[in-house]
Design a protein around this motif. Structure first.
Motif, PDB file in Angstrom:
ATOM      1  N   UNK A  29       0.827  -1.207   0.000  1.00  0.00           N
ATOM      2  CA  UNK A  29       0.000   0.000   0.000  1.00  0.00           C
ATOM      3  C   UNK A  29       0.861   1.258   0.000  1.00  0.00           C
ATOM      4  N   UNK A  30       2.022   1.204   0.639  1.00  0.00           N
ATOM      5  CA  UNK A  30       2.936   2.346   0.601  1.00  0.00           C
ATOM      6  C   UNK A  30       3.384   2.617  -0.831  1.00  0.00           C
ATOM      7  N   UNK A  31       3.730   1.559  -1.547  1.00  0.00           N
ATOM      8  CA  UNK A  31       4.198   1.702  -2.919  1.00  0.00           C
ATOM      9  C   UNK A  31       3.089   2.239  -3.829  1.00  0.00           C
ATOM     10  N   UNK A  32       1.885   1.727  -3.665  1.00  0.00           N
ATOM     11  CA  UNK A  32       0.757   2.170  -4.507  1.00  0.00           C
ATOM     12  C   UNK A  32       0.435   3.637  -4.237  1.00  0.00           C
ATOM     13  N   UNK A  33       0.354   4.015  -2.970  1.00  0.00           N
ATOM     14  CA  UNK A  33       0.083   5.422  -2.638  1.00  0.00           C
ATOM     15  C   UNK A  33       1.176   6.324  -3.188  1.00  0.00           C
ATOM     16  N   UNK A  34       2.422   5.907  -3.017  1.00  0.00           N
ATOM     17  CA  UNK A  34       3.544   6.701  -3.503  1.00  0.00           C
ATOM     18  C   UNK A  34       3.470   6.876  -5.009  1.00  0.00           C
ATOM     19  N   UNK A  35       3.181   5.805  -5.710  1.00  0.00           N
ATOM     20  CA  UNK A  35       3.107   5.814  -7.167  1.00  0.00           C
ATOM     21  C   UNK A  35       2.100   6.855  -7.657  1.00  0.00           C
ATOM     22  N   UNK A  36       0.892   6.799  -7.138  1.00  0.00           N
ATOM     23  CA  UNK A  36      -0.175   7.658  -7.661  1.00  0.00           C
ATOM     24  C   UNK A  36      -0.139   9.074  -7.082  1.00  0.00           C
ATOM     25  N   UNK A  37       0.137   9.208  -5.803  1.00  0.00           N
ATOM     26  CA  UNK A  37       0.115  10.537  -5.196  1.00  0.00           C
ATOM     27  C   UNK A  37       1.249  11.407  -5.718  1.00  0.00           C
ATOM     28  N   UNK A  38       2.458  10.857  -5.782  1.00  0.00           N
ATOM     29  CA  UNK A  38       3.602  11.638  -6.263  1.00  0.00           C
ATOM     30  C   UNK A  38       3.380  12.102  -7.700  1.00  0.00           C
ATOM     31  N   UNK A  39       2.872  11.218  -8.553  1.00  0.00           N
ATOM     32  CA  UNK A  39       2.646  11.579  -9.956  1.00  0.00           C
ATOM     33  C   UNK A  39       1.502  12.577 -10.101  1.00  0.00           C
ATOM     34  N   UNK A  40       0.464  12.427  -9.269  1.00  0.00           N
ATOM     35  CA  UNK A  40      -0.649  13.370  -9.310  1.00  0.00           C
ATOM     36  C   UNK A  40      -0.212  14.760  -8.859  1.00  0.00           C
ATOM     37  N   UNK A  41       0.616  14.823  -7.819  1.00  0.00           N
ATOM     38  CA  UNK A  41       1.128  16.114  -7.355  1.00  0.00           C
ATOM     39  C   UNK A  41       2.007  16.773  -8.416  1.00  0.00           C
ATOM     40  N   UNK A  42       2.754  15.952  -9.144  1.00  0.00           N
ATOM     41  CA  UNK A  42       3.573  16.486 -10.233  1.00  0.00           C
ATOM     42  C   UNK A  42       2.680  17.073 -11.319  1.00  0.00           C
ATOM     43  N   UNK A  43       1.589  16.400 -11.644  1.00  0.00           N
ATOM     44  CA  UNK A  43       0.663  16.908 -12.665  1.00  0.00           C
ATOM     45  C   UNK A  43       0.079  18.250 -12.237  1.00  0.00           C
ATOM     46  N   UNK A  44      -0.130  18.423 -10.941  1.00  0.00           N
ATOM     47  CA  UNK A  44      -0.695  19.667 -10.419  1.00  0.00           C
ATOM     48  C   UNK A  44       0.330  20.796 -10.412  1.00  0.00           C
ATOM     49  N   UNK A  63       9.528   8.213  -8.031  1.00  0.00           N
ATOM     50  CA  UNK A  63       9.259   7.050  -7.181  1.00  0.00           C
ATOM     51  C   UNK A  63      10.503   6.697  -6.371  1.00  0.00           C
ATOM     52  N   UNK A  64      11.671   6.786  -6.998  1.00  0.00           N
ATOM     53  CA  UNK A  64      12.926   6.469  -6.318  1.00  0.00           C
ATOM     54  C   UNK A  64      13.178   7.426  -5.163  1.00  0.00           C
ATOM     55  N   UNK A  65      12.966   8.719  -5.407  1.00  0.00           N
ATOM     56  CA  UNK A  65      13.132   9.700  -4.335  1.00  0.00           C
ATOM     57  C   UNK A  65      12.122   9.454  -3.216  1.00  0.00           C
ATOM     58  N   UNK A  66      10.925   9.059  -3.576  1.00  0.00           N
ATOM     59  CA  UNK A  66       9.912   8.757  -2.572  1.00  0.00           C
ATOM     60  C   UNK A  66      10.291   7.557  -1.722  1.00  0.00           C
ATOM     61  N   UNK A  67      10.824   6.536  -2.358  1.00  0.00           N
ATOM     62  CA  UNK A  67      11.260   5.346  -1.626  1.00  0.00           C
ATOM     63  C   UNK A  67      12.393   5.694  -0.664  1.00  0.00           C
ATOM     64  N   UNK A  68      13.359   6.473  -1.156  1.00  0.00           N
ATOM     65  CA  UNK A  68      14.471   6.873  -0.309  1.00  0.00           C
ATOM     66  C   UNK A  68      14.003   7.682   0.892  1.00  0.00           C
TER      67      UNK A  68
END
Length: 234
Positions: free
Chosen positions: A97-112, A125-130
């Protein structure tokens, strides 16, 4: 049959193998996309994120799989494999669930919030994981996870300079790095009560158990002494 074979594999090895599954599948899609580009001579950059444009919404789903060059995908593949495997190995209860949230939230924030340009690659995603592994390890105060956090800081600490624009018209998507970092840090705080936790020592319970043991030993000794007295001939 497979279940029987699995029972003979040591637990830590099975845990490590399971931790590799999702990271390897993710990278397989990345390399399939790059192979398609090389074979067809085309570009899939139009599947990236284009901020605040309807045409760029698809990038929330596809952006991490698209890379600009072989060097780009090789560098990202190594970092992603190490960090994602670390997530699924050390945080297996909450990793998916951490990976899924990170995947979609980070990309959505970038779109905004990103610049009006095509943004591609798995760097966010890599920066988010780190960020997740570092912040989560520190705030949990779990010795093993703190050690993992400091290893990541030592190995990848310099990369966090790239969450800021290092030059005018920087071609690197620093916004993607920043959104990934913020998302990973936020998830580390949100999920801090879930997954592995520091072992808490209850000294009062330990003292009570010790006292009970001593009392039982004293009772046994007294019983033996009494028995010895009773057994003496009159």
């Amino acid at each position: 049959m497979l279940k029987g074979l699995g029972e003979h594999i040591p637990y830590e090895r099975r845990k490590f193998i399971h931790s590799l599954i999702i990271p390897v599948v993710f990278l397989l899609f990345c390399w399939l996309a790059k192979t398609w580009e090389l074979v067809t001579g085309s570009s899939l950059a139009h599947l990236g994120v284009y901020p605040r444009e309807i045409k760029g919404l698809w990038g929330i789903l596809f952006m991490p799989f698209i890379h600009g060059s072989i060097g780009h995908i090789v560098t990202n593949s190594i970092s992603f494999l190490l960090l994602a495997t670390g997530l699924f190995y050390f945080y297996r209860q909450i990793a998916l669930k951490t990976f899924i949230y990170l995947f979609f939230i980070a990309n959505a924030l970038l779109w905004i919030s990103g610049r009006p340009s095509w943004h591609i690659g798995a760097s966010g995603i890599i920066y988010g994981l780190g960020a997740f592994l570092i912040i989560s390890g520190i705030i949990r105060k779990h010795i093993g996870l703190v050690a993992v956090a400091f290893i990541i800081i030592f190995a990848y600490g310099s990369m966090f300079w790239h969450i800021f624009p290092l030059k005018i018209n920087d071609p690197v998507s620093w916004e993607g790095h920043l959104m990934g970092t913020l998302t990973g840090a936020a998830l580390a705080v949100i999920f801090r009560k879930e997954g592995p936790q520091r072992e808490e020592w209850n000294w009062e319970e330990e003292q009570e158990e010790s006292d009970n043991e001593n009392e039982e030993q004293n009772t046994t000794i007294n019983y033996i002494i009494t028995q010895d007295k009773d057994d003496k001939p009159s």
